[in-house]
Design an enzyme around this catalytic site. Structure first.
Site, PDB file in Angstrom:
ATOM      1  N   TYR A   1      23.469   7.405 -40.111  1.00 22.96           N
ATOM      2  CA  TYR A   1      24.292   8.347 -39.731  1.00 22.96           C
ATOM      3  C   TYR A   1      24.072   8.290 -38.100  1.00 22.96           C
ATOM      4  O   TYR A   1      23.572   9.339 -37.437  1.00 22.96           O
ATOM      5  CB  TYR A   1      24.066   9.688 -40.297  1.00 22.96           C
ATOM      6  CG  TYR A   1      25.327  10.573 -39.996  1.00 22.96           C
ATOM      7  CD1 TYR A   1      26.264  10.727 -40.673  1.00 22.96           C
ATOM      8  CD2 TYR A   1      25.109  11.727 -39.150  1.00 22.96           C
ATOM      9  CE1 TYR A   1      27.436  11.572 -40.732  1.00 22.96           C
ATOM     10  CE2 TYR A   1      26.179  12.548 -39.048  1.00 22.96           C
ATOM     11  CZ  TYR A   1      27.222  12.531 -39.708  1.00 22.96           C
ATOM     12  OH  TYR A   1      28.139  13.686 -39.719  1.00 22.96           O
TER      13      TYR A   1
ATOM     14  N   TYR B   1      27.112  18.529 -41.222  1.00 24.81           N
ATOM     15  CA  TYR B   1      26.064  17.650 -42.268  1.00 24.81           C
ATOM     16  C   TYR B   1      24.635  17.898 -41.766  1.00 24.81           C
ATOM     17  O   TYR B   1      24.306  17.897 -40.663  1.00 24.81           O
ATOM     18  CB  TYR B   1      26.728  16.044 -42.172  1.00 24.81           C
ATOM     19  CG  TYR B   1      26.010  15.352 -43.183  1.00 24.81           C
ATOM     20  CD1 TYR B   1      25.848  15.665 -44.393  1.00 24.81           C
ATOM     21  CD2 TYR B   1      25.511  14.109 -42.787  1.00 24.81           C
ATOM     22  CE1 TYR B   1      25.079  14.717 -45.398  1.00 24.81           C
ATOM     23  CE2 TYR B   1      24.939  13.141 -43.552  1.00 24.81           C
ATOM     24  CZ  TYR B   1      24.665  13.664 -45.086  1.00 24.81           C
ATOM     25  OH  TYR B   1      24.142  12.880 -45.732  1.00 24.81           O
TER      26      TYR B   1
END
Ligand SMILES: NC(=O)c1ccc[n+]([C@@H]2O[C@H](COP(=O)([O-])OP(=O)(O)OC[C@H]3O[C@@H](n4cnc5c(N)ncnc54)[C@H](O)[C@@H]3O)[C@@H](O)[C@H]2O)c1
Length: 303
Positions: free
Chosen positions: A190, A180
């Site tokens: 995140y 990602y």
């Protein structure tokens, strides 16, 4: 016609426990292309997954485009945090969700595959798993333990899988993982060292491509995927916002789907991609190419 033909090939996909994530979509694409598909499933999620399969609750999502229904050749228990069973602490080995499963380590899964199918029996390995116990913490607030666990399960597991499984690969073998873009650009939320784990995974892809390419002749790539509301991603909490933001700002405004990644994975795993290794392939409607959001004050349209 140039077609993705995986007939006669065997794939192992590590990290499938429901029909909502990238691993499942990749399984479908590989099955449509003719591969036989084995799974590696996290022991705590295995019971529910097998029950859903046995009771036909996933019949719709198991249906392939050509009317066939997908079948999994084997479902192996796999906890990718452990290279050998001895590495697992007693409280895990004695846990009721692990106890009856036999050797759930990466070594254990490798031995079972060799026992079931022989020494040269694999063509495609997909690493589609990640876990960061402190993902909801900012990196700045992540404990050493949480950070190391994220890197261990989400990145080192890929190194270990290549090391253990490459000797079982037939000529032309392909390893592929999922990453990602939080590895290279800041994605607020995140956390927990997951951005660090993805950066390691991408760097390792290049080094493993060289080392395993020279030693075993296999390829190693990773797909950097757009945001998807899978079970794992929903645990981050911000996934809906990430999806909407990417949709509003990506070059392509079409719906991003798990099968976009599935189909790209089938290509990368096939002989058509024989010359591709050590790469990060973006499958994200092009979002990674943007340097400025298009929404909000001062919006600049492309047309
Ligand atoms: N969903 C997204 O937005 C997104 C975006 C880019 C990359 N990815 C990556 O795609 C991959 C697949 O995730 P997904 O989002 O499709 O979710 P998912 O929930 O379908 O897959 C994650 C899987 O990892 C398994 N897992 C967790 N810890 C494990 C362990 N210790 N051992 C073995 N398995 C374990 C879970 O059981 C689950 O099946 C991950 O690497 C993820 O980081 C996801």
């Amino acid at each position: 016609m140039l077609a993705i033909d995986l007939a006669g090939k065997r794939a192992l996909i590590a990290g499938v426990a429901d029909d909502g994530g990238f691993g499942f979509a990749i399984a479908k694409a590989l099955a449509v292309a003719g591969a036989s598909v084995c799974l590696g499933t996290w022991p705590p999620a295995m019971n529910i997954f097998q029950n859903l399969l046995e009771r036909g609750k996933m019949a719709d999502s198991m249906r392939l485009g050509d009317g066939r229904s997908m079948e999994f050749e084997r479902i192996y228990p796999l906890d990718a945090a452990f290279d050998t069973l001895d590495d697992a602490p007693a409280e895990i080995r004695e846990n009721k969700r692990y106890k009856e499963r036999g050797d759930f380590s990466i070594r254990g899964m490798t031995d079972r595959i060799e026992k079931d199918f022989g020494a040269a029996s694999l063509d495609i390995v997909i690493h589609s798993l990640a876990n960061g116990p402190e993902v909801k913490n900012a990196l700045l607030d992540t404990s050493r333990r949480g950070y190391l666990d994220a890197v261990s399960v989400s990145a080192y597991s890929n190194v270990s899988m290549v090391r253990h499984l490459a000797p079982l690969m037939r000529p032309g073998g392909s390893f592929l993982s999922l990453t990602y873009m939080a590895s290279e650009r800041v994605i607020p939320g995140y956390g927990g060292g997951m951005s660090s784990a993805k950066a390691a995974l991408e760097s390792d892809t290049r080094t493993l491509a060289f080392e395993a390419g020279r030693r075993f002749g296999v390829r190693v790539n990773t797909i950097s995927a757009g945001p998807l509301a899978s079970r794992a991603a929903s645990a981050i909490g911000l996934i809906q916002r990430m999806i909407e933001y990417a949709k509003a700002n990506a070059p392509l405004t079409r719906e991003f789907e798990a099968m976009d990644v599935g189909n790209a994975a089938a290509f990368l795993s096939s002989p058509l991609a024989a010359g591709i290794t050590g790469t990060v392939v973006y499958v994200d409607n092009g979002y990674h190419a943007m340097g400025m959001g298009v929404e909000g004050p001062g919006t600049i349209g492309a047309g």
